[in-house]
Every structure is written in structure tokens, then in C-alpha cells.
Design an enzyme around this catalytic site. Structure first.
Site, short mmCIF file in Angstrom:
data_model
loop_
_atom_site.label_atom_id
_atom_site.label_comp_id
_atom_site.label_asym_id
_atom_site.label_seq_id
_atom_site.Cartn_x
_atom_site.Cartn_y
_atom_site.Cartn_z
N SER A 138 -12.17 25.64 31.24
CA SER A 138 -13.41 25.58 30.48
C SER A 138 -14.63 25.62 31.41
O SER A 138 -14.83 26.59 32.13
CB SER A 138 -13.42 24.34 29.59
OG SER A 138 -14.34 24.48 28.54
N LYS A 172 -32.34 16.49 10.94
CA LYS A 172 -32.56 15.56 12.05
C LYS A 172 -31.37 14.64 12.29
O LYS A 172 -31.13 14.22 13.42
CB LYS A 172 -33.83 14.72 11.79
CG LYS A 172 -34.28 13.90 12.98
CD LYS A 172 -34.58 14.79 14.17
CE LYS A 172 -35.02 13.98 15.37
NZ LYS A 172 -35.26 14.83 16.55
#
Length: 303
Positions: free
Chosen positions: A123, A175
Site C-alpha cells: 500500500s 460536517k
């Protein structure tokens, strides 16, 4: 009496001077051994990228420290090439890309960089490696895992059982996206999926460009799976099968160094925290505890 006192003072002074000179010489020789030998001649610097890539002392591979060190090697005229010794399962996206860019700046300064993949370079660990001129891996190295992941917990049921009412006051529809106290809404999942798809595309683009591969070819093996070093070599994800010494030798040749190159190995610095944690066995204990990174850093994208 005065002459004897003077002789004694001179003798003590000479003795102290000899001892100081001896200690200074030992210190100098040890410093030179750690720094790759006596001054003069081009050297190869080995830089370790070990552990989870992030920012801060709590991270195994602190991006700020690695970027700073790469900058020092870039500007050091005695360093002719850099070898990245990578043992990392990946990490946070932004810091990984910062290290990637720092490697490219070293190459831009005319200094070759060779990546040596250790036990695991997957990764984000592989992301950093593709910035190098050449990549070496052992046949059994675990690499690949090209993808992006975000793990979010939903503990709404647990909070209700505990009698906890989790209240959020917000301005902005998204949010509190990733809020662990309620199920994720479909539109929120779409927002996060678009974000992951964008970063995944950046990863694929970097691999395709730096490895000289067609994008569709990269998409064929960039599905998150891991590969052995031998499999990666067949897919052209790495250049050669070999260990750290092979990578150092290749770096020397790329830098035009004749003969066996002189090497700067990373210095080991132990902090009080490491000392006490090792003494008390805290590191081993921590490894047994369940980790909930999604609660601590809910919006980290992990490579």
C-alpha cells in the site's frame, strides 16, 4: 615547594589533556564509522521507512522526519545516491505522498534513489517505492495492496445500551460525516466513496507513470490484493529480485561509483519513552489491546 607544585600542576594538566584528546579521538572515530567512514569520496545513504506511515512520534514512519532527512541527503554533496529500505504496511495518504514527493526531489537533484523492499512494503509502502529509480524485492516480500480504505465504526447500539445520548450540533450538511453514533446515510456514503475513488486514482496514476505501465494494465492488478516479490516482478511492479546489499550495489552503479560504495547507515536513537516501554513491556501489552483508530482519527484515508 613552589617548583614541585608547578610540576604537579603541569603533570595534572598534561594528563587531563591526554585523556581529553584520547576521548575526542575515540568519539571522532565512532562518529566517522556511523557516518560511513572517513571524509572524502561519494557515499550512499540508506534511509529506513519502517512502520505505519504518518506524522508524529507515535508513528512508526514519521513523514516529517523522513522528508527532512531526504532534503539533507539531497543537499549533501558527499551523498551520491539514496537507498530506501522499506518495511511498511502503508499509512495515511497525505504523509505518504509527502515522502513520495521528497524522493522525487532527490532524483531531481541528479541523485539516483533505489528502493529495497523488506518483509512488507505494501500500500503506502509501495507508493513510496515507485518514486525510486529502481525497486528491489526479495522473492517472499509482501507488496502491492494498491487501494485506499477508510474504516468507520458504528457504535449506536452500544451507546443506547449504556444509556448515552450522543448529541451533535453542526452547521454544514456533511460536517459530522462518519459519525460513529448513528448509521451512515446513503448520500454520505456517496461523498466518501467519491473521495476514496479520487485518491485511488492518484495512486494508480503514480504507479502507471513511474513504472512505465499502461493505466489499464495497472488497474488489472491494483485491486487491493497483496503479491509476493516474485509475483510483483512478473507484473513489472518491481525491477529485480534481491536484498538490501543488491540495492546498495545498484545504487552505486547508477551513481557512477567505482568499486564497493561507502554507505551511511541510519543511526539508532532511543528515547526515554522507548526505554521505559521496553523495560515495562508496554509495547507488547499494547499489541494485545483492541485498536479503534476509526474513533480517534475518523477521517484518515489509509493506503
Amino acid at each position: 615547594m613552589a617548583s614541585r607544585a608547578r610540576i604537579a600542576v603541569i603533570t595534572v594538566g598534561l594528563t587531563i589533556g591526554v585523556v581529553v584528546l584520547f576521548l575526542a579521538t575515540i568519539w571522532f572515530l565512532m562518529a566517522m564509522m556511523e557516518d560511513g567512514g572517513l571524509p572524502g569520496g561519494a557515499r550512499i545513504a540508506v534511509l529506513e521507512v519502517s512502520g505505519i506511515i504518518g506524522v508524529g512520534l507515535d508513528r512508526g514512519a514519521d513523514a516529517d522526519s523522513l522528508v527532512r532527512t531526504l532534503g539533507e541527503y539531497r543537499d549533501d554533496s558527499s551523498v551520491a545516491a539514496v537507498v530506501l529500505r522499506i518495511n511498511s504496511p502503508g499509512g495515511v495518504v497525505g504523509p505518504t505522498q509527502e515522502i513520495f514527493s521528497a524522493v522525487e526531489r532527490v532524483r531531481g537533484a541528479g541523485k539516483p534513489v533505489v528502493a529495497s523492499l523488506g518483509a512488507v512494503a505494501a500500500s503506502g509502502g509501495y507508493y513510496v517505492a515507485v518514486a525510486a529509480n529502481r525497486i528491489f524485492a526479495s522473492p517472499g516480500t509482501l507488496t502491492g495492496s494498491i487501494g485506499v480504505i477508510m474504516q468507520l465504526a458504528n457504535v449506536e447500539g452500544l451507546l443506547k445500551k449504556a444509556g448515552v445520548d450522543y448529541v451533535v450540533v453542526k452547521a454544514g450538511a456533511y460536517k459530522d460525516i462518519g459519525n460513529f453514533a448513528r448509521p451512515m446515510k446513503p448520500e454520505e456514503r456517496q461523498v466518501l466513496q467519491a473521495l476514496l475513488d479520487d485518491v485511488y486514482g492518484q495512486f494508480v496514476t503514480a504507479v502507471a507513470a513511474r513504472r512505465g505501465l499502461d493505466r489499464n494494465t495497472v488497474l488489472g492488478f491494483a485491486d487491493g490484493r497483496i503479491y509476493s516479490g516474485q509475483q510483483a516482478r512478473a507484473l513489472k511492479m518491481v525491477d529485480e529480485l534481491g536484498g538490501l546489499e543488491d540495492a546498495i550495489e545498484a545504487a552505486g552503479k547508477l551513481a557512477g561509483i567505482v568499486g564497493k560504495p561507502r554507505v551511511i547507515y541510519p543511526r539508532r536513537r532511543f528515547t526515554l519513552r522507548e526505554l521505559f516501554s521496553n523495560r515495562l513491556g508496554l509495547d507488547a501489552a499494547a499489541a494485545l489491546l483492541p485498536a479503534l483508530p476509526s474513533l480517534r482519527t475518523p477521517l484518515y484515508l489509509m493506503l
